[in-house]
Design a protein around this motif. Sequence first.
Motif, PDB file in Angstrom:
ATOM      1  N   GLY A 193       1.970  -7.013  -4.510  1.00 16.28           N
ATOM      2  CA  GLY A 193       2.646  -5.977  -5.309  1.00 16.28           C
ATOM      3  C   GLY A 193       4.138  -5.631  -4.732  1.00 16.28           C
ATOM      4  N   PRO A 194       4.947  -4.788  -5.136  1.00 17.69           N
ATOM      5  CA  PRO A 194       6.180  -4.637  -4.643  1.00 17.69           C
ATOM      6  C   PRO A 194       6.173  -4.191  -3.372  1.00 17.69           C
ATOM      7  N   VAL A 195       7.275  -4.642  -2.657  1.00 16.65           N
ATOM      8  CA  VAL A 195       7.643  -4.264  -1.369  1.00 16.65           C
ATOM      9  C   VAL A 195       8.915  -3.683  -1.115  1.00 16.65           C
ATOM     10  N   VAL A 196       9.195  -2.663  -0.014  1.00 17.67           N
ATOM     11  CA  VAL A 196      10.668  -2.285  -0.151  1.00 17.67           C
ATOM     12  C   VAL A 196      11.215  -2.589   1.274  1.00 17.67           C
ATOM     13  N   ALA A 197      12.178  -3.430   1.328  1.00 18.19           N
ATOM     14  CA  ALA A 197      12.925  -3.592   2.437  1.00 18.19           C
ATOM     15  C   ALA A 197      14.152  -2.733   2.899  1.00 18.19           C
ATOM     16  N   ASN A 202      -1.197  -1.041   6.698  1.00 18.82           N
ATOM     17  CA  ASN A 202      -0.729   0.099   7.797  1.00 18.82           C
ATOM     18  C   ASN A 202       0.602   0.506   7.532  1.00 18.82           C
ATOM     19  N   MET A 203       1.045   0.080   5.740  1.00 21.81           N
ATOM     20  CA  MET A 203       2.143   0.900   5.296  1.00 21.81           C
ATOM     21  C   MET A 203       3.380   0.245   5.663  1.00 21.81           C
ATOM     22  N   ASP A 243       0.884  -1.113   0.018  1.00 24.87           N
ATOM     23  CA  ASP A 243      -0.094   0.277   0.024  1.00 24.87           C
ATOM     24  C   ASP A 243       1.034   1.366  -0.005  1.00 24.87           C
ATOM     25  N   ALA A 244       1.923   1.071   0.711  1.00 27.65           N
ATOM     26  CA  ALA A 244       2.777   2.400   0.657  1.00 27.65           C
ATOM     27  C   ALA A 244       3.390   2.514  -0.555  1.00 27.65           C
ATOM     28  N   VAL A 245       3.890   1.285  -1.330  1.00 25.05           N
ATOM     29  CA  VAL A 245       4.438   1.687  -2.790  1.00 25.05           C
ATOM     30  C   VAL A 245       3.236   2.231  -3.637  1.00 25.05           C
ATOM     31  N   GLN A 246       2.135   1.497  -3.683  1.00 24.76           N
ATOM     32  CA  GLN A 246       1.008   1.875  -4.493  1.00 24.76           C
ATOM     33  C   GLN A 246       0.569   3.276  -4.486  1.00 24.76           C
TER      34      GLN A 246
END
Length: 156
Positions: free
Chosen positions: A68-72, A112-113, A11-14
Amino acid sequence: MERTLVLLKPDAVQRHLIGPILTRFEQKGLKLVGLKLRRFPLETIQKHYSDHAAKPFYKNLVSFMTSGPVVALAFDGKDAISVVRTLVGKTNAREAAPGTIRGDFGMSFSNNMVHASDGPEAAAKELALFFAEEGDLVDWEPVDLGWTYNVDEELA
Ligand code: CMP
């Protein structure tokens, strides 16, 4: 010094919040030592949330985190684990305090991002999972370290 894992969820990426959220951690004075944008494999997400495997929300959580994509991200800092969790705020973004990431950017419990390791054991396990390859974590010394901390008092 502690090291901790943060995930910026789909959700944070989108919602184009990667930059604003990353800025919060950088401006706080945490040192970014790992950064990866991926669609992480199902097995990685299942392992990451294995403690929640028996919970009713587990299936939806895994499906959301693979949607979807996630940022680690990996951060270093004094007491980094609790510092990051304070910045992130309460799990339910509707109840999270203003000034926290969830409090300022979100309205949801599930979307919750951000995920942040909740203790040293979890951090070690999660960092090993998301930054498993040689060179994934980068050691470097910020030039402003001596301004961010009182080195003699806090980093000795
Ligand atoms: P996170 O910090 O990633 O850890 C587990 C996640 O499960 C949590 O954030 C929430 O996004 C999600 N979740 C969804 N429903 C619940 C629930 N009822 N209790 C706890 N976590 C939940």
